[in-house]
Design an enzyme around this catalytic site. Structure first.
Site, short mmCIF file in Angstrom:
data_model
loop_
_atom_site.label_atom_id
_atom_site.label_comp_id
_atom_site.label_asym_id
_atom_site.label_seq_id
_atom_site.Cartn_x
_atom_site.Cartn_y
_atom_site.Cartn_z
CE LYS A 4 0.91 4.64 8.46
NZ LYS A 4 0.92 3.90 7.22
CG ASP B 118 5.71 3.71 0.96
OD1 ASP B 118 5.97 4.33 2.01
OD2 ASP B 118 4.56 3.55 0.53
CE1 TYR C 115 -3.62 2.59 0.59
CE2 TYR C 115 -2.38 3.28 2.53
CZ TYR C 115 -3.40 3.49 1.62
OH TYR C 115 -4.20 4.60 1.74
C1 LIG Z 1 0.34 4.47 5.84
C2 LIG Z 1 1.11 4.28 4.61
C3 LIG Z 1 1.01 5.19 3.53
C4 LIG Z 1 0.03 6.31 3.52
O1 LIG Z 1 0.26 7.25 4.52
P1 LIG Z 1 -0.94 8.23 4.96
O2 LIG Z 1 -0.30 9.12 5.97
O3 LIG Z 1 -2.00 7.33 5.51
O4 LIG Z 1 -1.39 8.94 3.76
C5 LIG Z 1 1.83 5.00 2.45
N1 LIG Z 1 2.71 3.99 2.41
C6 LIG Z 1 2.83 3.10 3.42
C7 LIG Z 1 3.84 2.02 3.32
C8 LIG Z 1 2.02 3.21 4.55
O5 LIG Z 1 2.12 2.30 5.52
#
Ligand SMILES: *Cc1c(COP(=O)(O)O)cnc(C)c1O
Length: 429
Positions: free
Chosen positions: A266, A238, A144
């Site tokens: 995060k 990511d 994701y």
């Molecule tokens: C949570 C997450 C996102 C998205 O971040 P948001 O702050 O919810 O927009 C993107 N990539 C990864 C790997 C994530 O865990």
């Protein structure tokens, strides 16, 4: 245990909020029942509106790595509030947070702050395209990367929990440059490179966290980077979930791979809205005002959010809780596996430092397909029994559990006792 007030708020919330939530992962779609409403949290505990107290393993889906409302963070944020909320001009704290981040990630000479992980990744993708002059992006099934159109295919937990293959409202044109590969399967990536010569980059969660925790096997990441470079593409890590989580320098540090472009979110904001993307100078010089790739934000680098990020990361570095995470994560892993064995429940556990989760399957999970062999009904039974015994878990089989540095031995005992009851209930269900 009563959930009366949560139920009441849920019903009330349905009128003007969609499903009474502002992010679908917070709905209890796959575990049944209504979502809990939270009143407050402190340290390793979270309290709902019915005054039920839980050991928190959700931690806002990762950011609260020091536990809730750490003294130093609270003080830094309160002090910053007194000076103003947002200026539309630069502040010194942006430079401070940028240094902390670039020092932690050797692949980053420069960084740009944004407001969420989604924004970080969509900008990182744009940057990969700007730098290479190519269009296509390879992503892995089950990873994701936020809710931008181009990457909202085969996108893990949120969609898997609701059994959605992709998202409505995403035009075909938006995903026509997105290619899907299988995690831990280099051949599936090679096949795309053999077929297309306009691939700008490969984006990956260096440790998967959105299909449950999935760990790259052997030298998968190193080989992926070599393969990308051989074909004139960049590797985009990511690390929105993994950054600062299992080591200060993220999964890249732990796995010994330096990506070309890194995306963060995060933990970097410690509970405030901060995202970031960064790379070496040669790449970042493409971003406006230095280069022709446009990306902007009214609230980017927001002073309150920067204060939250600086104080969280500074305290995190000082505490250096990563050995402790390893130890406690290991203990919880053993608790899960041994209780499953005791009650004869098929269970497979994946863990990377302070991220872990049980899969209700006997299959070893190394990709999304294997994750999906899990029995989600068993997870639902397990989930509610954990809640009733004082452990707050993400309401999905495909979400990671997180540790924080405020967790105590007593908390671990609560987790162990709850796990025993929950696993017994699963066995009898
Ligand atoms: C949570 C997450 C996102 C998205 O971040 P948001 O702050 O919810 O927009 C993107 N990539 C990864 C790997 C994530 O865990």
């Amino acid at each position: 245990m009563s959930f009366k007030k949560s139920q009441k708020l849920y019903t009330k919330g349905l009128q003007h909020l969609v499903g009474a939530v502002n992010s679908p992962v917070r709905a209890f779609a796959s575990v049944g029942g209504n979502p809990l409403f939270i009143k407050k949290a402190k340290g390793s505990k979270i309290v709902d509106v019915d005054d039920n107290k839980y050991v928190d393993l959700v931690l806002s889906y990762g950011p609260m790595i020091l536990g809730h409302r750490h003294k130093k963070v609270e003080k830094a944020v309160k002090n910053t509030l007194k000076k103003g909320y947002s200026f539309g001009a630069s502040t010194e704290n942006e430079i401070k947070l940028a240094k902390i981040v670039c020092d932690a990630f050797p692949g980053m000479d420069k960084v740009r702050f944004v407001n969420s992980g989604t924004e970080a990744v969509l900008s990182g993708i744009r940057l990969a395209r700007a730098f290479t002059g190519k269009d296509k992006i390879i992503k892995f099934s089950g990873c994701y990367h936020g809710h931008q159109d181009a990457l909202l295919v085969a996108a893990g937990s949120g969609l898997a929990t609701l059994s959605l293959p992709g998202s409505k409202g995403v035009p075909e044109g938006a995903v026509k440059n997105t290619l899907i590969a299988e995690y831990n399967n280099l051949e599936s990536v090679k096949a795309h490179f053999e077929k297309y010569d306009d691939i700008a980059g490969v984006i990956i969660e260096p440790v998967g966290g959105n299909m449950g925790v999935v760990i790259p096997q052997n030298d998968f990441l190193k080989e992926l980077k070599e393969l990308a470079h051989k074909n004139g593409a960049v590797l985009i890590a990511d690390e929105v979930m993994t950054g600062f989580r299992s080591t200060f320098g993220g999964a890249q540090e732990k796995l010994g791979v330096v990506a070309d472009i890194t995306c963060l979110g995060k933990v970097i904001g410690g509970g405030f809205p901060v995202g970031a993307y960064g790379a070496r100078n040669e790449i970042m010089e493409n971003v406006a005002p230095l280069g022709g790739m446009y990306q902007a934000g009214t609230l980017s680098g927001n002073p309150i959010a920067m204060a939250g990020g600086i104080s969280t990361l500074t305290e995190l570095k000082k505490q250096n809780p990563y050995d402790k995470f390893e130890e406690i994560g290991g203990i919880i892993e053993v608790i899960l596996l041994e209780t499953a064995k005791k009650y004869n429940v098929d269970l497979s556990v994946n863990r990377f430092g302070s991220m872990l989760n049980p899969f209700f399957t006997k299959t070893k999970v190394t990709n999304f397909k294997e994750a999906q062999t899990s029995d989600t009904q068993k997870f639902a039974v397990f989930f509610w029994e954990m809640i009733k015994n004082g452990v707050f878990l993400p309401p999905s089989q495909f979400e990671a559990w997180f540790l924080n540095s405020a967790i105590s031995e007593k908390d671990i005992k609560v987790i162990a006792d709850a796990t025993d009851k929950a696993m017994q209930k699963v066995a009898n269900s």
